[in-house]
Design an enzyme around this catalytic site. Sequence first.
Site, short mmCIF file in Angstrom:
data_model
loop_
_atom_site.label_atom_id
_atom_site.label_comp_id
_atom_site.label_asym_id
_atom_site.label_seq_id
_atom_site.Cartn_x
_atom_site.Cartn_y
_atom_site.Cartn_z
N LYS A 127 0.84 -1.20 0.00
CA LYS A 127 0.00 0.00 0.00
C LYS A 127 0.88 1.26 0.00
O LYS A 127 0.65 2.19 -0.77
CB LYS A 127 -0.93 -0.01 1.23
CG LYS A 127 -2.02 -1.07 1.12
CD LYS A 127 -2.74 -1.32 2.43
CE LYS A 127 -3.72 -2.48 2.27
NZ LYS A 127 -4.36 -2.89 3.53
N GLN A 160 -3.75 -1.01 9.72
CA GLN A 160 -3.82 -2.38 9.21
C GLN A 160 -4.42 -3.30 10.28
O GLN A 160 -3.98 -3.32 11.42
CB GLN A 160 -2.41 -2.86 8.82
CG GLN A 160 -2.37 -4.24 8.20
CD GLN A 160 -3.09 -4.29 6.84
OE1 GLN A 160 -2.95 -3.40 6.02
NE2 GLN A 160 -3.86 -5.34 6.62
N ASP A 189 -10.34 3.57 4.65
CA ASP A 189 -10.81 2.18 4.63
C ASP A 189 -12.34 2.11 4.74
O ASP A 189 -12.92 1.04 4.55
CB ASP A 189 -10.20 1.40 5.80
CG ASP A 189 -9.09 0.47 5.35
OD1 ASP A 189 -9.07 0.13 4.15
OD2 ASP A 189 -8.26 0.07 6.19
#
Length: 300
Positions: free
Chosen positions: A55, A99, A122
């Site tokens: 990412k 994460q 997200d």
Amino acid sequence: MADAKLIDGKGFAAGLRQRVALGVGEIMGKDLPRPGLATVLVGGDPASQVYVKSKAKTAAELGMASFDHRLPEETTEAELLALIARLNADPTIDGILVQLPLPRHIDTAKVLLAVDPAKDVDGFHPLNVGRLASIAPGAPLDFSVPCTPLGVSMLLADVLGSLSGRHAVIVGRSNLVGRPAAQLLLRADCTVTITHSRTRDLPGLCREADILVVAIGKPDFVRGDWIKPGAAVVDVGINRVPGADGKSRLVGDVAFDEALKVAGHLTPVPGGVGPMTVACLMFNTLQAARRRAGLTSAAA
Ligand code: NDP
């Protein structure tokens, strides 16, 4: 009947990344701050390390500023919340990605709630979850939604055009994939059926689907004779299984060779939905930067 057309997620994701890079260039051309993505990883889980690295690397490749925060496993919840508060306040950062999974001593819900909803690329903050759950049909997505289902909806719109009136059956109801996928397809005027492990007659319901989205994490679970001829089948599953050569290989949740003979469109695994997730994260970060700069955000 001819074999299904393969849905080229890898190619579509490459195109999306290119469009994001152009969007970053457009922002820079207006002398606005460079879009910035902060990734936060707590602990040394090998799979998470790979995801975070890819990412951060992709963000940098597309011209964004990338801030990679690696914290030791023993980081306390208070320390993580303090970092998130700093990132929320940092004007160089448009997107914050924490994460998951977090170590067990940290309350994930509390951490997700702490991320500024405007930087929640997200789409996991409860405010953004609620926005998606209550969005009007066809209304613009002016907030971040979870990356994998966003990728699914983009691929379907690309291969099918209008999704209006089609019956979409979603297998799996996770907050990460199944539920937001259902809400995005409802927004696109599909008739949506959500199924899960307690569903009765799953094969029968799947056979009614014009669009079948499968996200359960069970290799080759959905068989060819569960698929309506000509349906669009999106296989979100990523499962590592032993291969004939002794090495492991990746397969989806749908029995690919069987589905190929029946479906109209089908995503391969790998190379289908997988590459869309990171590309959509970049798209979400660009959109967050555009919104911060007061630029109209392009429709997803
Ligand atoms: P979860 O384990 O969180 O959810 C799985 C869902 O599948 C649950 O809703 C569960 O039902 C349902 N389910 C399990 N078994 C059955 C069954 N026998 N019949 C019907 N439904 C069943 O998984 P995720 O949603 O996080 O992930 C699903 C898959 O997608 C995994 O393979 C994962 O690796 C992959 N994935 C891929 C991504 C990508 O980038 N391509 C990103 C995210 C995930 P219940 O709620 O009743 O337990």
